[in-house]
Design an enzyme around this catalytic site. Structure first.
Site, PDB file in Angstrom:
ATOM      1  N   SER A  81      40.352  35.134  34.587  1.00  0.00           N
ATOM      2  CA  SER A  81      40.233  36.105  35.360  1.00  0.00           C
ATOM      3  C   SER A  81      39.238  35.737  36.764  1.00  0.00           C
ATOM      4  O   SER A  81      39.015  36.497  37.471  1.00  0.00           O
ATOM      5  CB  SER A  81      39.564  37.381  34.804  1.00  0.00           C
ATOM      6  OG  SER A  81      40.422  38.125  34.059  1.00  0.00           O
ATOM      7  N   ALA A  82      38.752  34.591  36.721  1.00  0.00           N
ATOM      8  CA  ALA A  82      38.098  34.160  38.133  1.00  0.00           C
ATOM      9  C   ALA A  82      39.469  34.274  39.082  1.00  0.00           C
ATOM     10  O   ALA A  82      39.059  34.163  40.401  1.00  0.00           O
ATOM     11  CB  ALA A  82      37.452  32.797  37.898  1.00  0.00           C
TER      12      ALA A  82
END
Length: 393
Positions: A81-82
């Site tokens: 999710s970065a």
């Protein structure tokens, strides 16, 4: 010239750790090395920009623990999710250019979306995790999910999980599919293609949503967490909202070896399968907060709007307080130790990229060693503390 340090930068080449640092950042090397000896890292990289210049660029350990392949300068890794930070930036660029009004119903751009209680859902609600579409309904195969069209059609057909805009809950994967389809409807390009043309190529980044086949040999092999894959479903039941979001759609996803599949790496999941190196994501946030070699990703006014808090508090999906602007996570969600106005996004199992505009700092840590420690992940906080200590000198 890309990523250049000062000519007197210190070269690092000991104990399987390579890279370079500028003066006063030795403590970051010590913290990075300690992550391997004390905190279980197998392969990792860390990069820091300060006031527009790269001051830390470190990598080390093994990119593939099974074969012994070392982590090298060009090793890239899945950041989970970065990826939401670069994806949110694509959307904010569309807004800045007048191509997207985030307060219009999504159905204005994507007519099929406007049914079954979703008629009034806006892009702002998706960016701030308030759309009520965290879990994707409909029965899908993995091939259908990776093919894009079937999964976005399923989202367009479903009802919300809760009353839109009444509360916020982490849209772990749907975030990327919805925003990616909006991007496609407006620009005619997939989000991964738009991101390459608009952000990665102008900045010289090695970061992709949809990994090219030529880059597969450079990709680190993920080491999943012990027993982490099915823990949520076992604890809460497979029908719980949390399990449906974190393992969905159709229970297809766990934190296991599936993420090493070339098919998964090559697909576009703009919320969760970005792949790149640490220096590129640090450079991305440095450019987002300022100007790198004449490339400005967002103007100051749009960035300011994007960093205004939209959601904060107990999350309807994950068991922690979350805080969001327009697609970016805000403190206290970003990272322990980061300053209050920091923004960016963490990734499952340890990845983290963020900017601290007050300190002129951009930071990224990536790893192939996923950890879900109830007491907290000690790796990135140790690096962050060392970076701030260095800046204080």
């Amino acid at each position: 010239a890309r990523h250049e340090m000062k000519p007197n930068a210190k070269q690092i080449d000991t104990d399987g750790i390579g890279g370079s640092i500028e003066a006063d950042f030795d403590a970051v090397v010590d913290a990075f090395r300690n992550n391997f000896s004390a905190h279980g890292d197998v392969g990792a990289a860390c990069a820091v920009y300060h006031r527009g210049r790269c001051v830390v660029d470190l990598w080390g350990g093994l990119a593939d623990a099974d074969t012994g392949r070392p982590w090298e300068r060009d090793t890239i890794a899945l950041v989970f999710s970065a990826a939401k930070g670069p994806t949110a930036t694509c959307i904010n660029r569309l807004v800045e250019r007048g191509l997207l009004d985030i307060d219009l119903p999504i159905a204005h751009y994507w007519p099929e979306f406007g049914c079954n209680g979703k008629e009034a859902i806006t892009t702002r609600m998706v960016l701030s995790h308030r759309a009520g579409l965290a879990a994707v309904d409909g029965v899908l195969t993995l091939a259908q999910v990776l093919a894009w069209d079937p999964v976005v059609a399923a989202i367009a057909a479903q009802q919300p999980n809760w009353e839109p805009d009444s509360s916020h809950g982490y849209h772990a994967r749907s975030f990327g599919w919805i925003l990616g389809e909006i991007t496609r409807r407006i620009t005619g390009q997939s989000l991964g293609t738009y991101l390459q043309h608009e952000i990665a190529e102008p900045l010289g980044l090695r970061y992709w949503v949809g990994l090219p086949e030529r880059e597969l040999p450079n990709c680190a092999k993920l080491i999943p967490p012990e027993g982490g894959s099915d823990a949520v479903a076992a604890l809460l039941g497979a029908d719980s909202l949390t399990a449906r979001v974190m393992s969905g759609p159709s229970g297809l996803f766990g934190y296991n070896q599936m993420w090493n599949s070339p098919a998964i790496l090559a697909a576009e999941m703009p919320s969760s399968n970005g792949v790149g190196d640490a220096r590129s994501l640090a450079r991305f946030y440095a450019a987002l907060s300022g100007d790198i070699e004449g490339v400005e990703l967002l103007g100051a006014a749009q960035l300011s709007r994007a960093l205004q808090q939209q959601s904060r508090g107990a999350d309807a999906v994950i068991f922690r307080e979350t805080c969001f602007g327009l697609g970016y996570s805000l403190q206290p969600m970003v990272a322990p130790g980061a300053e209050p106005r920091s923004y960016g996004h963490p990734g499952a199992g340890g990845a983290l990229a963020f900017a601290d505009p007050d300190a002129g700092l951009a930071f990224c840590y990536i790893t192939n060693t996923m950890q879900f420690d109830p007491s907290g992940d000690h790796r990135s906080p140790a690096l962050i503390n060392a970076v701030y200590d260095a800046l204080a000198f």
